[in-house]
Design a protein around this motif. Structure first.
Motif, PDB file in Angstrom:
ATOM      1  N   ASP A 183      -4.509  -4.383   7.973  1.00 33.76           N
ATOM      2  CA  ASP A 183      -3.972  -4.114   9.068  1.00 33.76           C
ATOM      3  C   ASP A 183      -3.728  -5.354  10.038  1.00 33.76           C
ATOM      4  O   ASP A 183      -2.843  -5.654  10.759  1.00 33.76           O
ATOM      5  CB  ASP A 183      -4.894  -3.046   9.922  1.00 33.76           C
ATOM      6  CG  ASP A 183      -4.877  -1.814   9.291  1.00 33.76           C
ATOM      7  OD1 ASP A 183      -3.619  -1.573   8.869  1.00 33.76           O
ATOM      8  OD2 ASP A 183      -5.669  -1.026   9.321  1.00 33.76           O
ATOM      9  N   ILE A 184      -4.837  -6.278   9.971  1.00 32.68           N
ATOM     10  CA  ILE A 184      -4.831  -7.500  10.811  1.00 32.68           C
ATOM     11  C   ILE A 184      -3.885  -8.424  10.143  1.00 32.68           C
ATOM     12  O   ILE A 184      -3.084  -9.051  10.773  1.00 32.68           O
ATOM     13  CB  ILE A 184      -6.214  -8.125  10.776  1.00 32.68           C
ATOM     14  CG1 ILE A 184      -7.320  -7.384  11.650  1.00 32.68           C
ATOM     15  CG2 ILE A 184      -6.213  -9.535  11.524  1.00 32.68           C
ATOM     16  CD1 ILE A 184      -8.497  -7.926  11.446  1.00 32.68           C
ATOM     17  N   PHE A 185      -3.802  -8.458   8.728  1.00 28.05           N
ATOM     18  CA  PHE A 185      -2.697  -9.055   8.281  1.00 28.05           C
ATOM     19  C   PHE A 185      -1.157  -8.755   8.578  1.00 28.05           C
ATOM     20  O   PHE A 185      -0.266  -9.607   8.991  1.00 28.05           O
ATOM     21  CB  PHE A 185      -2.721  -9.137   6.634  1.00 28.05           C
ATOM     22  CG  PHE A 185      -1.594  -9.479   5.933  1.00 28.05           C
ATOM     23  CD1 PHE A 185      -1.332 -10.780   5.702  1.00 28.05           C
ATOM     24  CD2 PHE A 185      -0.525  -8.698   5.350  1.00 28.05           C
ATOM     25  CE1 PHE A 185      -0.328 -11.410   5.099  1.00 28.05           C
ATOM     26  CE2 PHE A 185       0.646  -9.191   4.893  1.00 28.05           C
ATOM     27  CZ  PHE A 185       0.843 -10.638   4.509  1.00 28.05           C
ATOM     28  N   ILE A 186      -0.964  -7.444   8.607  1.00 27.31           N
ATOM     29  CA  ILE A 186       0.396  -6.957   9.113  1.00 27.31           C
ATOM     30  C   ILE A 186       0.574  -7.501  10.332  1.00 27.31           C
ATOM     31  O   ILE A 186       1.928  -7.797  11.076  1.00 27.31           O
ATOM     32  CB  ILE A 186       0.427  -5.362   9.013  1.00 27.31           C
ATOM     33  CG1 ILE A 186       0.310  -5.092   7.603  1.00 27.31           C
ATOM     34  CG2 ILE A 186       1.651  -4.856   9.785  1.00 27.31           C
ATOM     35  CD1 ILE A 186       0.145  -3.466   7.374  1.00 27.31           C
ATOM     36  N   GLY A 218      -8.965 -10.910  21.544  1.00 27.97           N
ATOM     37  CA  GLY A 218     -10.542 -11.036  21.059  1.00 27.97           C
ATOM     38  C   GLY A 218     -11.227  -9.849  21.435  1.00 27.97           C
ATOM     39  O   GLY A 218     -12.119  -9.668  20.611  1.00 27.97           O
ATOM     40  N   VAL A 219     -10.927  -9.087  22.201  1.00 26.58           N
ATOM     41  CA  VAL A 219     -11.515  -7.735  22.541  1.00 26.58           C
ATOM     42  C   VAL A 219     -11.405  -6.766  21.293  1.00 26.58           C
ATOM     43  O   VAL A 219     -12.507  -6.310  20.897  1.00 26.58           O
ATOM     44  CB  VAL A 219     -11.183  -7.250  23.853  1.00 26.58           C
ATOM     45  CG1 VAL A 219     -11.637  -5.660  24.052  1.00 26.58           C
ATOM     46  CG2 VAL A 219     -11.432  -7.976  25.075  1.00 26.58           C
ATOM     47  N   PHE A 220     -10.456  -6.537  20.855  1.00 23.28           N
ATOM     48  CA  PHE A 220     -10.181  -5.742  19.901  1.00 23.28           C
ATOM     49  C   PHE A 220     -10.693  -6.249  18.454  1.00 23.28           C
ATOM     50  O   PHE A 220     -10.921  -5.339  17.512  1.00 23.28           O
ATOM     51  CB  PHE A 220      -8.460  -5.539  19.870  1.00 23.28           C
ATOM     52  CG  PHE A 220      -8.114  -4.413  20.744  1.00 23.28           C
ATOM     53  CD1 PHE A 220      -7.816  -3.298  20.493  1.00 23.28           C
ATOM     54  CD2 PHE A 220      -7.821  -4.702  22.097  1.00 23.28           C
ATOM     55  CE1 PHE A 220      -7.622  -2.235  21.246  1.00 23.28           C
ATOM     56  CE2 PHE A 220      -7.470  -3.601  22.936  1.00 23.28           C
ATOM     57  CZ  PHE A 220      -7.296  -2.496  22.470  1.00 23.28           C
ATOM     58  N   THR A 240     -13.313  -4.220  16.077  1.00 22.07           N
ATOM     59  CA  THR A 240     -12.861  -4.072  14.787  1.00 22.07           C
ATOM     60  C   THR A 240     -11.793  -3.122  14.921  1.00 22.07           C
ATOM     61  O   THR A 240     -11.750  -2.162  13.969  1.00 22.07           O
ATOM     62  CB  THR A 240     -14.062  -3.943  13.743  1.00 22.07           C
ATOM     63  OG1 THR A 240     -14.803  -3.014  14.148  1.00 22.07           O
ATOM     64  CG2 THR A 240     -14.635  -5.208  13.508  1.00 22.07           C
ATOM     65  N   ARG A 241     -11.070  -3.054  15.767  1.00 23.49           N
ATOM     66  CA  ARG A 241     -10.010  -2.140  15.809  1.00 23.49           C
ATOM     67  C   ARG A 241      -8.802  -2.527  15.572  1.00 23.49           C
ATOM     68  O   ARG A 241      -7.634  -2.681  16.328  1.00 23.49           O
ATOM     69  CB  ARG A 241      -9.950  -1.439  17.314  1.00 23.49           C
ATOM     70  CG  ARG A 241     -11.208  -0.766  17.754  1.00 23.49           C
ATOM     71  CD  ARG A 241     -10.877   0.055  19.238  1.00 23.49           C
ATOM     72  NE  ARG A 241     -10.258   1.304  19.031  1.00 23.49           N
ATOM     73  CZ  ARG A 241     -10.609   2.398  18.958  1.00 23.49           C
ATOM     74  NH1 ARG A 241     -11.759   2.898  19.128  1.00 23.49           N
ATOM     75  NH2 ARG A 241      -9.583   3.381  18.846  1.00 23.49           N
ATOM     76  N   LEU A 279     -14.988   3.750  22.817  1.00 25.30           N
ATOM     77  CA  LEU A 279     -15.472   2.200  22.555  1.00 25.30           C
ATOM     78  C   LEU A 279     -16.486   1.804  21.519  1.00 25.30           C
ATOM     79  O   LEU A 279     -16.155   0.735  20.566  1.00 25.30           O
ATOM     80  CB  LEU A 279     -15.868   1.566  23.623  1.00 25.30           C
ATOM     81  CG  LEU A 279     -14.974   1.154  24.900  1.00 25.30           C
ATOM     82  CD1 LEU A 279     -15.780   0.927  26.251  1.00 25.30           C
ATOM     83  CD2 LEU A 279     -14.196   0.090  24.621  1.00 25.30           C
ATOM     84  N   LEU A 280     -17.054   2.891  21.129  1.00 26.46           N
ATOM     85  CA  LEU A 280     -18.178   2.664  20.027  1.00 26.46           C
ATOM     86  C   LEU A 280     -17.743   3.547  18.504  1.00 26.46           C
ATOM     87  O   LEU A 280     -18.509   3.217  17.816  1.00 26.46           O
ATOM     88  CB  LEU A 280     -19.559   3.079  20.391  1.00 26.46           C
ATOM     89  CG  LEU A 280     -20.197   2.525  21.831  1.00 26.46           C
ATOM     90  CD1 LEU A 280     -21.533   3.392  21.875  1.00 26.46           C
ATOM     91  CD2 LEU A 280     -20.481   0.987  21.373  1.00 26.46           C
ATOM     92  N   ASN A 281     -16.465   3.774  18.754  1.00 25.03           N
ATOM     93  CA  ASN A 281     -16.230   4.503  17.270  1.00 25.03           C
ATOM     94  C   ASN A 281     -15.621   3.572  16.480  1.00 25.03           C
ATOM     95  O   ASN A 281     -15.344   2.311  16.439  1.00 25.03           O
ATOM     96  CB  ASN A 281     -15.051   5.443  17.863  1.00 25.03           C
ATOM     97  CG  ASN A 281     -15.469   6.518  18.540  1.00 25.03           C
ATOM     98  OD1 ASN A 281     -16.836   6.999  18.625  1.00 25.03           O
ATOM     99  ND2 ASN A 281     -14.605   7.334  19.022  1.00 25.03           N
TER     100      ASN A 281
END
Length: 444
Positions: free
Chosen positions: A244-247, A376-378, A382-383, A442-444
């Motif tokens: 997902d980060i690659f996309i 940075g926040v996301f 790790t969303r 936020l913790l999910n």
């Protein structure tokens, strides 16, 4: 503002102590680009500058696409660090290094078709393509070191060792700059000299980074000799996160690469002028990334500690300092922009064209600030799916869709679309963050 600074004085200090080394070292990254542009830009012909702009743009696309290696490592490691799980810290390091090596070997294997695609998409003339191919064919072999360095940097940042990434980037970029000047100016290797300088610097930095990580792990009691790290299920989880980060990274880099390739189609001078101005944007991005990197580590650790209050605090602090830096850079570009252009090149037609488009660079820091910080926040949360979705929306509508409407503006249309794209990235991430807070997830 005074009350905000005084009330959270300790947290401001903690954030800046982590971000400060990253900001200082990251400034040397665009400085490297400035030196590349300056030494090549003074060779007396625009095709040298256009060639390295094209070749390095493709390398940047490939290596930046692999930026998911650093981001996923930082987020996962920061959360494990917050939980105090030393075994997982060692396992994440090994799994990520394995993935980085695999990706690097794929890039090297595909280097020939990638060069053919570069020639086809750019439509650049033969003189420019010769220089671009010269740079790319050398630089691509630094992929194993460059990609593993991303993992090592992300791991050090995740355990809140801000000086480690500082030392790593400083060694890489200073070595690169020194070799760049020596190979290009003194040995007259031209564009190939710049490529060799980058390759050698990456491998020197890799050896240095391995030593840093080993010493840091030993100091913190982390046993890197764990044997159960090769776990197929865990590797697949890591691959899914990185996918997902690659996309997301692919969509981002397609927008930047489109500027380079479309600029090449407009003309050699346009391509060279955009190469000069994109160094301004790189300077801004890496400065703001210094704060964003600190946010990744702080937010990730807070999530590992299961503290929503601290997550929201680090978000607010990051936005505050990011806004100050954005205003600072806009002011610097407003006052010294034309002088900086003349430092980068002495080709008259490139200077004139770059000056015409300078106003876009002046407003970009403010427009782009939020997207860097919320990235940075996301990462810390790790969303990755949220990062992917907001990027796809922004790239499709804010960049390509908008440019299609204003394509008659030519290069002004490119810079207008880039500005709106960066602004839209920040807005969509902010809206998604507010929704997550409202849903207490936020913790999910």
């Amino acid at each position: 503002m005074k009350h905000f600074l005084k009330r959270h004085k300790a947290h401001h200090k903690s954030l800046l102590l982590l971000a400060g080394p990253m900001i200082l070292s990251n400034i040397t990254v665009p400085l490297l680009g400035l030196v590349d542009t300056a030494v090549i830009g003074h060779l007396g012909s625009a095709h040298y500058l256009a060639g390295i702009a094209l070749g390095s743009a493709v390398i940047s696309l490939l290596f930046w696409l692999a930026g998911f290696l650093r981001m996923s490592t930082t987020g996962l490691v920061a959360q494990a660090y917050g939980r105090g799980d030393h075994t997982l810290l060692a396992e994440l390091l090994k799994r990520s290094l394995l993935l980085a090596t695999f990706v690097a070997l794929i890039l090297i294997t595909l280097s020939v078709p990638i060069q053919s695609l570069m020639a086809y998409l750019s439509g650049a003339n033969q003189a420019v393509l010769e220089q671009a191919h010269s740079y790319f064919s050398i630089r691509i072999f630094s992929a194993p070191a460059a990609l593993c360095n991303l993992v090592l940097l992300g791991w050090m940042l995740g355990v809140h060792y801000g000086r480690g990434p500082f030392y790593l980037l400083l060694i890489t970029n200073i070595t690169n700059i020194v070799l760049d000047i020596y190979f290009v100016i003194f040995l007259d290797w031209k564009v190939a000299g710049a490529a060799w300088a980058s390759l050698i610097a990456d491998y020197i930095a890799f050896a240095f980074a391995l030593c840093l990580v080993y010493q840091l792990a030993k100091k913190q009691g982390i046993n890197l000799a764990v044997k159960a790290w090769f776990n197929v299920a865990k590797l697949l989880e890591l691959v899914n996160l990185n996918r997902d980060i690659f996309i997301r990274s692919l969509a981002l880099q397609l927008c930047f690469s489109f500027m380079t390739f479309y600029g090449a189609r407009i003309g050699e001078t346009t391509l060279a002028a955009n190469a000069v101005l994109l160094n301004f944007l790189m300077l801004v991005s890496f400065a703001l990334d210094g704060i964003a990197y600190a946010s990744e580590a702080k937010v990730g650790k807070a999530k590992g500690e299961k503290s929503t209050q601290h997550i929201q605090l680090w978000v607010n602090l990051s936005l505050f300092w990011g806004g100050l830096f954005a205003l600072f850079y806009s002011l610097i570009f407003l006052i010294f922009g034309n002088a900086i252009i003349r430092l980068l090149t002495d080709v008259p037609e490139v200077i004139r064209m770059a000056a015409d488009y300078l106003p876009w660079v002046i407003i970009l820091p403010i427009a782009a600030m939020a997207c860097f910080l919320f990235d940075g926040v996301f990462v810390g949360l790790t969303r990755a799916k949220d990062m992917r979705n907001t990027m796809l929306i922004s790239a499709t509508l804010g960049f390509f869709g908008l440019f299609w409407l204003v394509s008659d503006w030519q290069n002004h249309g490119l810079w207008f679309a880039m500005t709106i794209f960066m602004l839209m990235r920040g807005v969509t991430l902010w809206l998604r963050y507010r929704y997550i807070v409202k849903q207490n997830s936020l913790l999910n």
